[in-house]
Write a protein that holds these residues in place. Sequence first.
Motif, PDB file in Angstrom:
ATOM      1  N   SER A 135       1.531  -4.222   4.661  1.00  0.00           N
ATOM      2  CA  SER A 135      -0.040  -4.576   4.563  1.00  0.00           C
ATOM      3  C   SER A 135      -0.414  -4.590   3.065  1.00  0.00           C
ATOM      4  O   SER A 135       0.182  -4.110   2.251  1.00  0.00           O
ATOM      5  CB  SER A 135      -0.630  -3.296   5.538  1.00  0.00           C
ATOM      6  N   ASN A 164       7.557  -0.068   5.735  1.00  0.00           N
ATOM      7  CA  ASN A 164       6.390   0.341   5.911  1.00  0.00           C
ATOM      8  C   ASN A 164       5.292  -0.385   4.875  1.00  0.00           C
ATOM      9  O   ASN A 164       4.162  -0.378   4.878  1.00  0.00           O
ATOM     10  CB  ASN A 164       6.032   1.776   5.772  1.00  0.00           C
ATOM     11  N   GLU A 208      -7.750  -3.167   5.244  1.00  0.00           N
ATOM     12  CA  GLU A 208      -6.312  -3.153   5.296  1.00  0.00           C
ATOM     13  C   GLU A 208      -5.644  -4.268   6.240  1.00  0.00           C
ATOM     14  O   GLU A 208      -6.256  -4.214   7.410  1.00  0.00           O
ATOM     15  CB  GLU A 208      -5.518  -1.809   5.666  1.00  0.00           C
ATOM     16  N   LEU A 212       0.800  -1.315  -0.266  1.00  0.00           N
ATOM     17  CA  LEU A 212       0.023   0.009  -0.009  1.00  0.00           C
ATOM     18  C   LEU A 212       0.843   1.243   0.052  1.00  0.00           C
ATOM     19  O   LEU A 212       0.438   2.195   0.274  1.00  0.00           O
ATOM     20  CB  LEU A 212      -0.992  -0.173   1.159  1.00  0.00           C
ATOM     21  N   THR A 213       2.109   1.198  -0.443  1.00  0.00           N
ATOM     22  CA  THR A 213       3.084   2.018  -0.415  1.00  0.00           C
ATOM     23  C   THR A 213       3.671   2.448  -1.927  1.00  0.00           C
ATOM     24  O   THR A 213       3.602   1.828  -2.484  1.00  0.00           O
ATOM     25  CB  THR A 213       4.453   1.966   0.294  1.00  0.00           C
ATOM     26  N   SER A 227       6.111   5.605   1.218  1.00  0.00           N
ATOM     27  CA  SER A 227       4.744   6.351   2.054  1.00  0.00           C
ATOM     28  C   SER A 227       3.719   5.516   1.416  1.00  0.00           C
ATOM     29  O   SER A 227       3.631   5.065   0.480  1.00  0.00           O
ATOM     30  CB  SER A 227       5.105   7.794   1.495  1.00  0.00           C
ATOM     31  N   ARG A 228       2.589   5.813   2.660  1.00  0.00           N
ATOM     32  CA  ARG A 228       1.348   5.110   2.266  1.00  0.00           C
ATOM     33  C   ARG A 228       0.697   5.845   0.993  1.00  0.00           C
ATOM     34  O   ARG A 228       0.818   7.090   0.895  1.00  0.00           O
ATOM     35  CB  ARG A 228       0.389   5.437   3.540  1.00  0.00           C
ATOM     36  N   TYR A 229       0.277   5.232  -0.020  1.00  0.00           N
ATOM     37  CA  TYR A 229      -0.431   5.855  -1.190  1.00  0.00           C
ATOM     38  C   TYR A 229      -1.457   6.975  -0.816  1.00  0.00           C
ATOM     39  O   TYR A 229      -2.325   6.844   0.205  1.00  0.00           O
ATOM     40  CB  TYR A 229      -0.922   4.777  -1.815  1.00  0.00           C
TER      41      TYR A 229
END
Length: 237
Positions: free
Chosen positions: A230, A227, A217, A190-191, A196-198
């Motif tokens: 997930s 990170n 999630e 999901l990065t 970084s998270r989208y």
Amino acid sequence: MSRVEQSQGKTKQELDRVVFIGRTFEEYTHMFDLQLPELAGKRILDCPSGACSFTAHGRKLGLDVTASDIAYDHRLDDLEAKGQQDIEHAMETMERAKSNYVWDYYGDVPGLCEFRQQALRDCVRDMREFPDRYVAAVLPELPFDDEQFHLVLSAHFLFMYSDRLDYDFHIQTVRELLRVASEEVRIFPLTDLTGSRYAHLDRLIHELEAEGLRVTEVNVPYEFMKNGNSLLKISKI
């Protein structure tokens, strides 16, 4: 004109624009939090699948897996050579950026290289023997029927390239993956490429939930990019 005919007109791309690197079946089970018993009897799509060996090993285990990728309209010998070049380039890059990654799973760059080489060998061998399992396609369109698969897996494409693929492309692609799935779509990670998270993930989740889908999630027992541990589980049932 059928979806297959439409796709055949769009898949051909210059080989130097294709990245042909993949993950192993073992990596997939951890990235997607998969348990073999839950996969039995299901039709599974891996998209985009690149040089991943999930289809090859899944078939040996009796699973019904289809792989789809833009790369599959190229000659297999050319793809194999491109895969070797891409692995070499990726490992050189990895040496310079090791601090951006978690090495618990692979140990070091040579360990990572072994996984990538194994995936490429197994994928190419299976493509030679079972070419019909490898279907060329260009997202956000797929040459498959509605709900043709129970489960769709999508790794290391969506969200990661958000610097060059806009939100419209993301939501159109997710909806296309959902169109061909009767039960569930799983997307990992999901990065983006910075770890970084989208940035638009919450917006995407809200839109999907507004359409009646169940979106979760899920933390998984795998982390390589920091990170990136997930997945997004989108359920239709």
